[in-house]
Design an enzyme around this catalytic site. Structure first.
Site, PDB file in Angstrom:
ATOM      1  N   HIS A   1       0.799   2.799 -10.546  1.00  0.00           N
ATOM      2  CA  HIS A   1      -0.213   2.989  -9.408  1.00  0.00           C
ATOM      3  C   HIS A   1       0.528   4.037  -8.360  1.00  0.00           C
ATOM      4  O   HIS A   1       0.722   3.756  -7.230  1.00  0.00           O
ATOM      5  CB  HIS A   1      -0.660   1.834  -8.783  1.00  0.00           C
ATOM      6  CG  HIS A   1      -1.986   2.043  -7.942  1.00  0.00           C
ATOM      7  ND1 HIS A   1      -2.271   3.396  -7.059  1.00  0.00           N
ATOM      8  CD2 HIS A   1      -3.039   1.392  -8.122  1.00  0.00           C
ATOM      9  CE1 HIS A   1      -3.264   3.272  -6.492  1.00  0.00           C
ATOM     10  NE2 HIS A   1      -3.834   1.975  -6.892  1.00  0.00           N
TER      11      HIS A   1
ATOM     12  N   GLN B   1      -7.266  -8.629  -8.698  1.00  0.00           N
ATOM     13  CA  GLN B   1      -7.330  -7.357  -9.003  1.00  0.00           C
ATOM     14  C   GLN B   1      -5.984  -6.447  -9.351  1.00  0.00           C
ATOM     15  O   GLN B   1      -4.966  -6.950  -8.577  1.00  0.00           O
ATOM     16  CB  GLN B   1      -7.953  -6.431  -7.788  1.00  0.00           C
ATOM     17  CG  GLN B   1      -8.024  -4.951  -8.079  1.00  0.00           C
ATOM     18  CD  GLN B   1      -9.171  -4.448  -7.332  1.00  0.00           C
ATOM     19  OE1 GLN B   1     -10.180  -4.585  -7.098  1.00  0.00           O
ATOM     20  NE2 GLN B   1      -8.664  -3.169  -6.424  1.00  0.00           N
TER      21      GLN B   1
ATOM     22  N   GLU C   1      -2.044   8.391 -11.504  1.00  0.00           N
ATOM     23  CA  GLU C   1      -1.530   7.085 -11.973  1.00  0.00           C
ATOM     24  C   GLU C   1      -1.634   7.081 -13.517  1.00  0.00           C
ATOM     25  O   GLU C   1      -2.746   7.150 -14.425  1.00  0.00           O
ATOM     26  CB  GLU C   1      -2.339   5.800 -11.459  1.00  0.00           C
ATOM     27  CG  GLU C   1      -2.564   6.085 -10.131  1.00  0.00           C
ATOM     28  CD  GLU C   1      -3.692   5.153  -9.420  1.00  0.00           C
ATOM     29  OE1 GLU C   1      -4.079   4.215 -10.085  1.00  0.00           O
ATOM     30  OE2 GLU C   1      -4.548   5.697  -8.502  1.00  0.00           O
TER      31      GLU C   1
ATOM     32  N   ARG D   1       2.405  -6.988  -9.405  1.00  0.00           N
ATOM     33  CA  ARG D   1       2.560  -6.418  -7.971  1.00  0.00           C
ATOM     34  C   ARG D   1       2.690  -7.473  -6.911  1.00  0.00           C
ATOM     35  O   ARG D   1       2.891  -7.228  -5.886  1.00  0.00           O
ATOM     36  CB  ARG D   1       1.443  -5.331  -7.512  1.00  0.00           C
ATOM     37  CG  ARG D   1       0.260  -5.822  -7.616  1.00  0.00           C
ATOM     38  CD  ARG D   1      -0.644  -4.787  -7.263  1.00  0.00           C
ATOM     39  NE  ARG D   1      -2.108  -5.311  -6.856  1.00  0.00           N
ATOM     40  CZ  ARG D   1      -3.137  -4.555  -6.024  1.00  0.00           C
ATOM     41  NH1 ARG D   1      -2.661  -3.570  -5.293  1.00  0.00           N
ATOM     42  NH2 ARG D   1      -4.207  -5.416  -5.824  1.00  0.00           N
TER      43      ARG D   1
ATOM     44  N   ASP E   1     -12.443   8.935  -7.398  1.00  0.00           N
ATOM     45  CA  ASP E   1     -11.624   8.008  -7.997  1.00  0.00           C
ATOM     46  C   ASP E   1     -12.369   8.230  -9.385  1.00  0.00           C
ATOM     47  O   ASP E   1     -13.213   7.724  -9.880  1.00  0.00           O
ATOM     48  CB  ASP E   1     -12.284   6.795  -7.425  1.00  0.00           C
ATOM     49  CG  ASP E   1     -11.634   5.361  -7.890  1.00  0.00           C
ATOM     50  OD1 ASP E   1     -10.678   5.558  -8.906  1.00  0.00           O
ATOM     51  OD2 ASP E   1     -11.764   4.330  -7.479  1.00  0.00           O
TER      52      ASP E   1
ATOM     53  N   ARG F   1       0.870  -1.123   0.060  1.00  0.00           N
ATOM     54  CA  ARG F   1       0.075   0.020   0.193  1.00  0.00           C
ATOM     55  C   ARG F   1       0.738   1.390   0.032  1.00  0.00           C
ATOM     56  O   ARG F   1       1.306   1.766   1.150  1.00  0.00           O
ATOM     57  CB  ARG F   1      -0.825   0.128   1.151  1.00  0.00           C
ATOM     58  CG  ARG F   1      -1.839   1.191   1.268  1.00  0.00           C
ATOM     59  CD  ARG F   1      -2.813   1.218   0.305  1.00  0.00           C
ATOM     60  NE  ARG F   1      -3.863   0.112   0.465  1.00  0.00           N
ATOM     61  CZ  ARG F   1      -4.746  -0.188  -0.254  1.00  0.00           C
ATOM     62  NH1 ARG F   1      -5.081   0.709  -1.504  1.00  0.00           N
ATOM     63  NH2 ARG F   1      -5.616  -1.178   0.145  1.00  0.00           N
TER      64      ARG F   1
END
Length: 320
Positions: free
Chosen positions: A190, A102, A294, A107, A235, A77
């Site tokens: 991201h 997801q 991003e 990652r 978002d 995170r």
């Protein structure tokens, strides 16, 4: 004794040239690069995630949750998680990625450190202010778990390069189809940026772009024709962005983001309520100190035939 009135001048001794330093931590989990003037980047091999980027003045430019899990058990995170080959949750409408977690698997796995390439300043008597270093990481089917191979059974090679320069960080991803069967993918950097206060932060460069507003549910929205400001959870996926993106902190430009082959930009801040529901997000008011901007290619899937390659890049310039 011979008097050499025309003897040649003494050859000057050049001072040692300051050069970038790259090292691997003793536990073999991170790569750290430092420039002579103090710029520094630290990359976790799990996810090839740039956890920290400090400019020469010592200022941290990235946000990393103080509850981030760094042991390789889950994605990190904060920093710069790498999204590939899927953006967002699995899509039933796209069977090739329907079984992936997801944001895909890049990652979620440990990358291979491939080495460094550095440039130094050779100006005698001057600081090596133009020194830079490029660090390369690689990922192929041999580095991913069987569950990911089963979910995405293609032959591929990823080369991820992070270049540290004075007040600048570049991230580029090269995707190669090393097999004969075509595949499709999405990708995104991201990036979590540190900011002094989200209430006084705004983002410019996207005023003329329409976007998909994902809060409270996905909805196509027309261009707002004004800077992005934050007063609650936000978002958005901006598509077809052509201008450089600028993050403004307290009324002054703090970050400029240039992009190559990355036409889409996601802007996100979870705000108070959503961040409380994230077990790995901290401190509790950390949402006030971060903004995600991003760069990616996520509106559509890019297609690579066997033997083809694709490359996308973002160049981040710090102003403060």
């Amino acid at each position: 004794m011979v008097d050499r009135t025309k003897r040649p001048a003494e050859i000057p001794i050049s001072p040692l040239v300051a050069a970038p330093v790259v090292s691997i931590t003793h536990d073999n989990t991170r790569v750290v690069a430092t420039l002579p003037r103090g710029d520094r980047v630290e990359i976790l091999l799990f996810g090839a995630n740039a956890l920290s980027w400090k400019t020469g003045n010592g200022k941290e430019q990235l946000f990393l949750s103080d509850k981030a899990i760094l042991d390789g058990s889950k994605p990190v995170r904060g920093g710069i998680p790498l999204v590939f080959p899927l953006f967002g949750p699995a899509q039933e409408s796209h069977p090739a990625t329907a079984k992936l977690p997801q944001h895909g698997f890049a990652r979620n796995v440990r990358w291979e450190y491939l080495g460094k390439t550095s440039s130094e300043s050779f100006a005698i008597g001057k600081e090596a202010s133009d020194a830079s270093v490029k660090i390369d990481f690689g990922l192929s089917p041999t580095e991913i778990d069987d569950k990911f191979k089963s979910a995405w059974p293609y032959s591929f090679g990823l080369t991820y390069s992070i270049t540290l320069s004075p007040d600048e960080l570049s991230t580029s991803l090269q995707v190669a189809n090393t097999g004969t069967e075509a595949f499709e993918f999405q990708t995104l950097f991201h990036t979590y940026f540190a900011t002094s206060d989200i209430a006084s932060t705004h983002v410019t460069g996207l005023e003329s772009n329409g976007f998909i507003n994902k809060v409270p549910s996905p909805k196509q929205t027309a261009a707002a024709n004004e800077p992005i400001k934050f007063s609650g959870e936000l978002d958005r996926v901006y598509t077809g962005a052509e201008k450089d993106i600028i993050i403004n902190d307290n009324g002054k430009p703090s970050i400029t983001i240039k992009r190559n082959e990355l036409p889409d930009v996601v802007v996100w801040n979870p705000w108070a309520d959503k961040s409380k529901g994230m077990s790995d997000f901290g401190p509790e008011d950390g949402w006030k100190k971060m903004v995600c901007v991003e760069a990616g290619s996520v509106e559509k899937f890019s297609r690579l035939e066997g033997g083809e390659t694709w490359e996308g890049q973002q160049i981040i310039k710090a102003h403060l």
